[in-house]
Write a protein that holds these residues in place. Structure first.
Motif, PDB file in Angstrom:
ATOM      1  N   ILE A  57       0.838  -1.206   0.000  1.00 24.64           N
ATOM      2  CA  ILE A  57       0.000   0.000   0.000  1.00 24.64           C
ATOM      3  C   ILE A  57       0.870   1.252   0.000  1.00 24.64           C
ATOM      4  O   ILE A  57       0.622   2.210  -0.731  1.00 24.64           O
ATOM      5  N   HIS A  58       1.918   1.193   0.804  1.00 23.61           N
ATOM      6  CA  HIS A  58       2.790   2.361   0.940  1.00 23.61           C
ATOM      7  C   HIS A  58       3.460   2.692  -0.397  1.00 23.61           C
ATOM      8  O   HIS A  58       3.464   3.839  -0.841  1.00 23.61           O
ATOM      9  N   HIS A  59       4.022   1.675  -1.028  1.00 24.83           N
ATOM     10  CA  HIS A  59       4.727   1.906  -2.298  1.00 24.83           C
ATOM     11  C   HIS A  59       3.752   2.192  -3.446  1.00 24.83           C
ATOM     12  O   HIS A  59       3.837   3.215  -4.115  1.00 24.83           O
ATOM     13  N   ASN A 112      11.262  11.908  -1.112  1.00 26.15           N
ATOM     14  CA  ASN A 112      11.405  11.270   0.200  1.00 26.15           C
ATOM     15  C   ASN A 112      11.224   9.756   0.113  1.00 26.15           C
ATOM     16  O   ASN A 112      12.011   8.994   0.679  1.00 26.15           O
ATOM     17  N   HIS A 113      10.178   9.333  -0.590  1.00 23.39           N
ATOM     18  CA  HIS A 113       9.905   7.890  -0.658  1.00 23.39           C
ATOM     19  C   HIS A 113      10.939   7.159  -1.497  1.00 23.39           C
ATOM     20  O   HIS A 113      11.354   6.051  -1.152  1.00 23.39           O
ATOM     21  N   THR A 114      11.363   7.776  -2.594  1.00 23.11           N
ATOM     22  CA  THR A 114      12.401   7.148  -3.416  1.00 23.11           C
ATOM     23  C   THR A 114      13.636   6.875  -2.560  1.00 23.11           C
ATOM     24  O   THR A 114      14.239   5.791  -2.616  1.00 23.11           O
ATOM     25  N   GLY A 161       4.909  13.177   9.109  1.00 24.63           N
ATOM     26  CA  GLY A 161       6.188  13.749   8.712  1.00 24.63           C
ATOM     27  C   GLY A 161       7.290  12.723   8.650  1.00 24.63           C
ATOM     28  O   GLY A 161       7.042  11.522   8.521  1.00 24.63           O
ATOM     29  N   TRP A 162       8.493  13.222   8.752  1.00 29.79           N
ATOM     30  CA  TRP A 162       9.690  12.402   8.574  1.00 29.79           C
ATOM     31  C   TRP A 162      10.727  12.758   9.621  1.00 29.79           C
ATOM     32  O   TRP A 162      10.772  13.901  10.101  1.00 29.79           O
ATOM     33  N   THR A 163      11.571  11.783   9.933  1.00 22.94           N
ATOM     34  CA  THR A 163      12.736  12.047  10.771  1.00 22.94           C
ATOM     35  C   THR A 163      13.975  11.690   9.957  1.00 22.94           C
ATOM     36  O   THR A 163      13.978  10.699   9.220  1.00 22.94           O
ATOM     37  N   ASN A 180       4.802  16.786   7.179  1.00 24.35           N
ATOM     38  CA  ASN A 180       4.090  16.359   5.961  1.00 24.35           C
ATOM     39  C   ASN A 180       5.049  15.664   4.989  1.00 24.35           C
ATOM     40  O   ASN A 180       5.733  14.744   5.370  1.00 24.35           O
ATOM     41  N   GLN A 181       5.091  16.117   3.718  1.00 23.91           N
ATOM     42  CA  GLN A 181       6.057  15.531   2.781  1.00 23.91           C
ATOM     43  C   GLN A 181       7.196  16.502   2.494  1.00 23.91           C
ATOM     44  O   GLN A 181       7.854  16.415   1.444  1.00 23.91           O
ATOM     45  N   ASP A 182       7.437  17.410   3.401  1.00 19.68           N
ATOM     46  CA  ASP A 182       8.547  18.331   3.180  1.00 19.68           C
ATOM     47  C   ASP A 182       9.846  17.558   3.079  1.00 19.68           C
ATOM     48  O   ASP A 182      10.161  16.708   3.916  1.00 19.68           O
ATOM     49  N   VAL A 196      13.437   8.207   8.075  1.00 21.90           N
ATOM     50  CA  VAL A 196      12.394   7.361   8.654  1.00 21.90           C
ATOM     51  C   VAL A 196      11.047   8.049   8.428  1.00 21.90           C
ATOM     52  O   VAL A 196      10.818   9.162   8.905  1.00 21.90           O
ATOM     53  N   ASP A 197      10.206   7.375   7.661  1.00 20.48           N
ATOM     54  CA  ASP A 197       8.855   7.877   7.403  1.00 20.48           C
ATOM     55  C   ASP A 197       8.029   7.642   8.666  1.00 20.48           C
ATOM     56  O   ASP A 197       7.869   6.495   9.101  1.00 20.48           O
ATOM     57  N   VAL A 198       7.525   8.705   9.278  1.00 21.01           N
ATOM     58  CA  VAL A 198       6.714   8.516  10.492  1.00 21.01           C
ATOM     59  C   VAL A 198       5.239   8.856  10.263  1.00 21.01           C
ATOM     60  O   VAL A 198       4.493   9.111  11.200  1.00 21.01           O
ATOM     61  N   GLU A 200       1.481   7.751   9.646  1.00 21.71           N
ATOM     62  CA  GLU A 200       0.776   6.540  10.105  1.00 21.71           C
ATOM     63  C   GLU A 200       0.732   5.466   9.024  1.00 21.71           C
ATOM     64  O   GLU A 200       0.773   4.278   9.318  1.00 21.71           O
ATOM     65  N   HIS A 201       0.675   5.880   7.749  1.00 24.12           N
ATOM     66  CA  HIS A 201       0.580   4.872   6.674  1.00 24.12           C
ATOM     67  C   HIS A 201       1.824   3.970   6.625  1.00 24.12           C
ATOM     68  O   HIS A 201       1.792   2.921   6.007  1.00 24.12           O
ATOM     69  N   ALA A 202       2.896   4.401   7.274  1.00 21.71           N
ATOM     70  CA  ALA A 202       4.127   3.604   7.268  1.00 21.71           C
ATOM     71  C   ALA A 202       4.100   2.472   8.291  1.00 21.71           C
ATOM     72  O   ALA A 202       4.910   1.551   8.218  1.00 21.71           O
TER      73      ALA A 202
HETATM   74 MN    MN Z   1       5.113   7.381   3.328  1.00 18.26          MN
END
Ligand code: MN
Length: 236
Positions: A57-59, A112-114, A161-163, A180-182, A196-198, A200-202
């Motif tokens: 789902i994430h990808h 970010n996801h790539t 967001g992300w760490t 967010n996706q910044d 690290v994607d934080v 919830e979908h992760a």
């Molecule tokens: Mn994500």
């Protein structure tokens, strides 16, 4: 399959069977400006740390959604397709104002996801390479202290967001979080080497609301070779 695709398939097959003039069927079919990069490993490869369903789902859906949105945005602003992505992310003022937020979110999400897929791997090294370890020790004391900061930043991120672990202007390692996706490229400063994607979908399917459990277990998936390569580039 829609009517247009059916038509193309029929025409393509007929052309192949006769003269091979397949191009006729593809003439109006420009390749997409943005494509979803395939995972470098199967969906199930990160089990039991990251479950198969979450990876699918994430990808496919979440990352795939950002890519789809980008291809719509390219129609409004063709310059968006000019690589590298980092050049636009680090200078969002060049983006037309009416699509700037959408570009920030979707190009950020795509970058970010790539990076995120690449910074994970099944069966990777369990500890950082020598040079990365030395930099971690110098900046934070030791690996566990750095991990604790990553967790703290992840838990402290309200909402999505992300760490990140990144290399700052003084070429020192730093831990930070983005909303967010910044993408880190939006802010002048650190170059990311670990993500690290934080959102919830992760992690929600497996860990529900326990974001801290997910961050703890996430370290079992880290691709230290990728981190080392990014560190080398960022400190060159
Ligand atoms: Mn994500």
């Amino acid at each position: 399959m829609n009517r247009r695709e059916t038509f193309k398939l029929v025409l393509g097959t007929a052309a192949l069977a006769t003269t091979g003039i397949v191009d006729v069927a593809q003439a109006d079919d420009k390749p997409a400006a943005f494509t979803l990069p395939p995972l470098g490993y199967p969906y199930e490869a990160l089990e039991p740390n990251i479950d198969t369903k979450t990876m699918q789902i994430h990808h496919d859906v979440h990352h795939g959604g950002y890519v789809k949105n980008l291809n719509s945005l390219v129609e409004k602003w063709p310059e968006l397709a000019t690589p590298p992505m980092e050049a636009i992310l680090s200078n969002l003022s060049v983006v037309p104002e009416n699509i700037r937020t959408a570009v920030r979110n979707n190009l950020g999400g795509h970058w970010n996801h790539t990076y995120f897929w690449e910074v994970m791997t099944p069966g990777g090294a369990t500890s950082p390479t020598q040079d990365v370890k030395a930099a971690i020790d110098a900046a934070f004391g030791d690996l566990d202290k750095m991990k604790a900061l990553v967790k703290q930043a992840g838990l402290g991120r309200f909402g999505s967001g992300w760490t990140w672990l990144g290399v700052d202007k003084d070429k020192k390692l730093t831990v930070f979080s983005t909303a967010n996706q910044d993408s880190p490229h939006i802010y002048v400063g650190a170059k990311p080497i670990l993500a690290v994607d934080v959102w919830e979908h992760a992690y929600y399917l497996k860990h529900q609301a326990k974001r801290g459990d997910y961050i703890d277990i996430w370290w079992n998936t880290v691709n230290w070779d990728k981190v080392a390569a990014s560190f080398k580039k960022a400190t060159a």
